[in-house]
Write an enzyme that holds these catalytic residues in place. Structure first.
Site, PDB file in Angstrom:
ATOM      1  N   GLU A  76      -1.933 -15.876 -10.196  1.00 31.46           N
ATOM      2  CA  GLU A  76      -1.114 -15.352 -10.869  1.00 31.46           C
ATOM      3  C   GLU A  76       0.378 -15.692 -10.560  1.00 31.46           C
ATOM      4  O   GLU A  76       1.272 -14.850 -11.313  1.00 31.46           O
ATOM      5  CB  GLU A  76      -1.148 -13.764 -10.636  1.00 31.46           C
TER       6      GLU A  76
ATOM      7  N   TYR B 170       0.880  -1.149   0.120  1.00 27.48           N
ATOM      8  CA  TYR B 170       0.072   0.057  -0.023  1.00 27.48           C
ATOM      9  C   TYR B 170       0.638   1.171  -0.075  1.00 27.48           C
ATOM     10  O   TYR B 170       0.690   2.220  -0.490  1.00 27.48           O
ATOM     11  CB  TYR B 170      -1.005   0.076   1.230  1.00 27.48           C
TER      12      TYR B 170
ATOM     13  N   CYS C 261      -6.725  -4.647  -7.561  1.00 26.56           N
ATOM     14  CA  CYS C 261      -6.239  -3.950  -6.440  1.00 26.56           C
ATOM     15  C   CYS C 261      -5.893  -5.345  -5.245  1.00 26.56           C
ATOM     16  O   CYS C 261      -5.235  -5.214  -4.410  1.00 26.56           O
ATOM     17  CB  CYS C 261      -7.513  -3.514  -5.715  1.00 26.56           C
ATOM     18  N   HIS C 262      -6.137  -6.382  -5.968  1.00 29.98           N
ATOM     19  CA  HIS C 262      -5.747  -7.756  -5.479  1.00 29.98           C
ATOM     20  C   HIS C 262      -4.108  -7.771  -5.255  1.00 29.98           C
ATOM     21  O   HIS C 262      -3.430  -8.311  -4.602  1.00 29.98           O
ATOM     22  CB  HIS C 262      -6.300  -8.887  -5.736  1.00 29.98           C
TER      23      HIS C 262
ATOM     24  N   ASN D  95     -12.473   0.343  -4.965  1.00 31.99           N
ATOM     25  CA  ASN D  95     -12.355   0.406  -6.221  1.00 31.99           C
ATOM     26  C   ASN D  95     -13.581  -0.405  -7.022  1.00 31.99           C
ATOM     27  O   ASN D  95     -13.694  -1.411  -6.715  1.00 31.99           O
ATOM     28  CB  ASN D  95     -11.136  -0.674  -6.499  1.00 31.99           C
TER      29      ASN D  95
END
Length: 180
Positions: free
Chosen positions: A165, A106, A137-138, A129
């Protein structure tokens, strides 16, 4: 002709996702297709709803490809009308600079975005978001762990996405075909 809002849905391992799109671009993504979810977007966007499947087709196809592991970068037009200027600056920075398979904290996103806002404020921006997954945002984590996630069923969805991912090592029982 005035602007309009079109909705489309796509079934994924995380359930049915609802995408809202204007002539400008994707304006919302919800983790469920409910009348309440649609009503929230309509109220926030203040636009009439039209049936325009061709408009939402590229976003829905991109989401299908993402969950199939065939898409690493969303290159969709975004309509930022549902966010403030600071939110837009932070979310645009996220969308444009944090690729698939990467994470940042962050605090790092606050610095990178040039907003000068504290990490806690960045967390609030991530929580608000309107276009999660597409605006990833993850991929924003706390300095000491995953942090929170307001999408889907919460932080376990974030963990699952980051494993998919490759940002987090998969647990021994992890299965891409099963929701968190």
């Amino acid at each position: 002709m005035s602007e309009t809002l079109a909705f489309g849905t796509v079934d994924t391992v995380l359930g049915r996702l609802l995408v809202g799109e204007t002539e400008t671009g994707v304006v919302s993504l919800s983790f469920s297709d409910t009348p309440a979810a649609r009503a929230r977007v309509v109220k926030a966007a203040r636009l009439p709803v039209v049936d325009a499947p061709a408009r939402t087709a590229p976003a829905l196809a991109a989401l299908r490809d993402y969950f199939a592991g065939d898409l690493k970068t969303f290159e969709l037009p975004i309509d930022w009308r549902l966010v403030s200027d600071v939110q837009r600056q932070v979310l645009t920075t996220l969308y444009e600079t944090v690729p698939y398979g990467r994470v940042l904290t962050y605090g790092e996103l606050g610095e990178r975005s040039g907003t000068g806002v504290h990490a806690q404020v960045i967390g609030q921006v991530m929580g608000s978001n309107p276009i999660p997954l597409i605006v990833p945002c993850h991929r924003v984590v706390a300095a000491n762990g995953l942090g929170g996630y307001s999408g889907g069923s919460g932080v376990e969805v974030k963990r699952w996405l980051l494993m998919m991912e490759g940002s987090l090592p998969a647990t021994l029982d992890w299965d891409i075909t099963l929701p968190p």
